[in-house]
Scaffold this active site. Structure first.
Site, mmCIF file in Angstrom:
data_model
loop_
_atom_site.group_PDB
_atom_site.id
_atom_site.type_symbol
_atom_site.label_atom_id
_atom_site.label_comp_id
_atom_site.label_asym_id
_atom_site.label_seq_id
_atom_site.Cartn_x
_atom_site.Cartn_y
_atom_site.Cartn_z
ATOM 1 N N ARG A 1 -4.646 0.776 16.029
ATOM 2 C CA ARG A 1 -5.327 1.898 15.385
ATOM 3 C C ARG A 1 -6.167 2.777 16.315
ATOM 4 O O ARG A 1 -6.073 4.004 16.245
ATOM 5 C CB ARG A 1 -6.156 1.407 14.178
ATOM 6 C CG ARG A 1 -5.300 0.925 13.020
ATOM 7 C CD ARG A 1 -4.306 1.991 12.556
ATOM 8 N NE ARG A 1 -3.416 1.519 11.501
ATOM 9 C CZ ARG A 1 -2.166 1.091 11.679
ATOM 10 N NH1 ARG A 1 -1.654 1.042 12.907
ATOM 11 N NH2 ARG A 1 -1.418 0.699 10.674
ATOM 12 N N ASP B 1 -8.006 0.081 7.854
ATOM 13 C CA ASP B 1 -7.562 1.166 8.730
ATOM 14 C C ASP B 1 -8.440 2.415 8.645
ATOM 15 O O ASP B 1 -8.658 3.098 9.637
ATOM 16 C CB ASP B 1 -6.095 1.511 8.447
ATOM 17 C CG ASP B 1 -5.156 0.464 9.026
ATOM 18 O OD1 ASP B 1 -5.601 -0.309 9.895
ATOM 19 O OD2 ASP B 1 -3.985 0.421 8.603
HETATM 20 N N1 ARG Z 1 -4.459 -6.665 7.346
HETATM 21 C C1 ARG Z 1 -4.012 -6.261 8.640
HETATM 22 C C2 ARG Z 1 -5.086 -5.491 9.354
HETATM 23 O O1 ARG Z 1 -5.946 -4.960 8.722
HETATM 24 C C3 ARG Z 1 -2.671 -5.555 8.626
HETATM 25 C C4 ARG Z 1 -2.516 -4.438 7.647
HETATM 26 C C5 ARG Z 1 -1.146 -3.847 7.749
HETATM 27 N N2 ARG Z 1 -0.864 -2.853 6.765
HETATM 28 C C6 ARG Z 1 0.217 -2.880 5.957
HETATM 29 N N3 ARG Z 1 0.388 -1.907 5.137
HETATM 30 N N4 ARG Z 1 1.088 -3.839 5.987
HETATM 31 O O2 ARG Z 1 -5.095 -5.437 10.557
#
Ligand code: ARG
Length: 414
Positions: free
Chosen positions: A95, A124
């Protein structure tokens, strides 16, 4: 006449970012939206989808290749054995890299604002904004600010005739990059549901192939070669994903505590990360002292937490890296791991910096090391446990059984 209002949108071509395009114009008054997709190693089909959707929406589309930079960050995370609750942090590490790349395009293209399609529940939004709020541009989060739901988005897309059908996501929400593939949503949200085999794309069901040995070479803690072949970060990770994925190595099914406190069920695939993290820890076991290893666990855990938060530029991170780098000066050598039935375990390790003396550890030698002999341990053995013996000979303060009470002075320990 006011200047044009222009916004750079983090764009994947999925439902969330697609509905953001008309909303940024209608609700936020932007004249122009540009879409930016950053390549951190997601599958080719995702770029095609983003490109086609952007075309259909009449949005100018930019693709930035950040694979090399991202792969280097992933390998750096190996030096800190970076794992958060069992998850090797693929999405989290990507990110800040994505956010920086989008910011660069936005500044280059004279945008006034940055936008993402993240919800108000996830991690995110926080990771993107931690980077963007350090810039002079406005930050906009339509999905969160307008309280959108998937259901509303689907209806709105249908009404507006937006190009969302046939997305490659299927019934799950997938986030894929070089380091990990995350599978969320649908029936997987329920922690009591056993996942179907078809959620996996990088890993085969274990047991289909013969076990295999792989040798990883580390230079100052950084993975540099596989089976003696020097490889760049991207190739090294891609190669190991394929190799270890065939053995079903690197599946994680876990409960994850998100930054906002929500507990979510997560499924991940990360074959290369599992191999490299296993091998790296095995090499540290050979070259670091006991107290370095013990203290480093605390440092590593903090590193992983900051990385999970997307705060790789935090001052604490720089300080932690100072410690990590100092320890990695000796983490040079090779580790052989065995890939077998979904598992990866270290089976051999070698280094010129090994804190290991064969003659010292061997049962066959008379002398231990230098001029120290076996008998020298006698004094140590007499003292060992002295304090515990003394403490245990005293009555425990909450013992109410009078019979066990003793007023006698304990014997001199011997
Ligand atoms: N929970 C993980 C993180 O916050 C991965 C999230 C991934 N997103 C998805 N839509 N699969 O790092």
């Amino acid at each position: 006449m006011p200047a044009t209002k222009k916004v750079a949108l983090a764009f994947s071509g999925g439902l969330d970012t697609t509905v953001c395009v008309p909303l940024l114009k209608e609700k936020y008054g932007f004249d122009e939206v540009i879409g930016v997709t950053v390549d951190v190693g997601q599958p080719e089909a995702e770029f095609a989808e983003a490109r086609e959707t952007a075309n259909a929406l009449g949005v100018e589309h930019f693709v930035v290749d950040a694979r090399e930079e991202f792969a280097e960050l992933c390998l750096e995370s190996v030096t800190a054995n970076a794992i958060y609750q069992g998850y090797p942090l693929g999405t989290a590490l990507a990110r800040p890299v994505i956010a920086e790349a989008i910011l660069d395009v936005a500044l280059e293209e004279d945008c006034n604002a940055l936008a993402h399609g993240c919800t108000g529940k996830g991690n995110d939004q926080l990771r993107f904004e931690a980077v963007w709020r350090d810039s002079p541009l406005d930050v906009i989060a339509p999905v969160r600010e307008l309280g959108l739901t998937r259901e509303w988005e689907n209806e709105y897309a249908a009404e507006q005739g937006l190009p969302v059908e046939g997305g490659s996501e299927g019934r799950y929400s997938i986030d894929s990059n070089l380091w990990s593939r995350s599978i969320e949503g649908s029936e997987l949200e329920d922690p009591s549901t056993i996942p179907e085999d078809d959620i996996y794309e990088w890993t085969d069901n274990p047991g289909g192939v013969e076990s295999e040995l792989v040798e990883i070479t580390f230079e100052n803690g950084t993975p540099a070669a596989v089976d003696g072949e020097a490889l760049g970060p991207v190739e090294l990770i891609e190669g190991l994903n394929a190799l270890a994925g065939a053995h079903g190595v690197g599946r994680t099914d876990m409960m994850e505590d998100r930054m906002l406190g929500l507990k979510v069920r997560e499924n991940y695939e990360h074959p290369a990360a599992t191999v490299l993290l296993t091998a790296h820890e095995a090499l540290e076991g050979l070259v670091l002292t006991r107290e370095q290893r013990e203290f480093k666990q605390q440092v590593d855990q903090q590193w992983a937490w900051k990385a999970y938060q997307g705060l790789i530029d935090a001052p604490l991170m720089k300080a932690l890296e100072g410690f990590v780098d100092a320890t990695q000066e000796r983490v040079t050598g090779t580790v052989t791991v065995k890939l077998e039935g979904g598992h990866c375990r270290a089976v051999a390790r070698e280094s010129e910096f090994a804190v290991y003396s064969e003659s010292a550890a061997s049962f066959d030698e008379g002398t231990v090391t230098g001029s120290i002999t076996q008998e020298d341990a006698t004094g140590v053995a007499k003292y060992h446990g002295f304090q515990s013996r003394l403490a245990n000979s005293k009555v425990s303060p909450d013992a109410d059984d009078a019979e066990t009470e003793s007023t006698e002075t304990p014997e001199k320990p011997h």
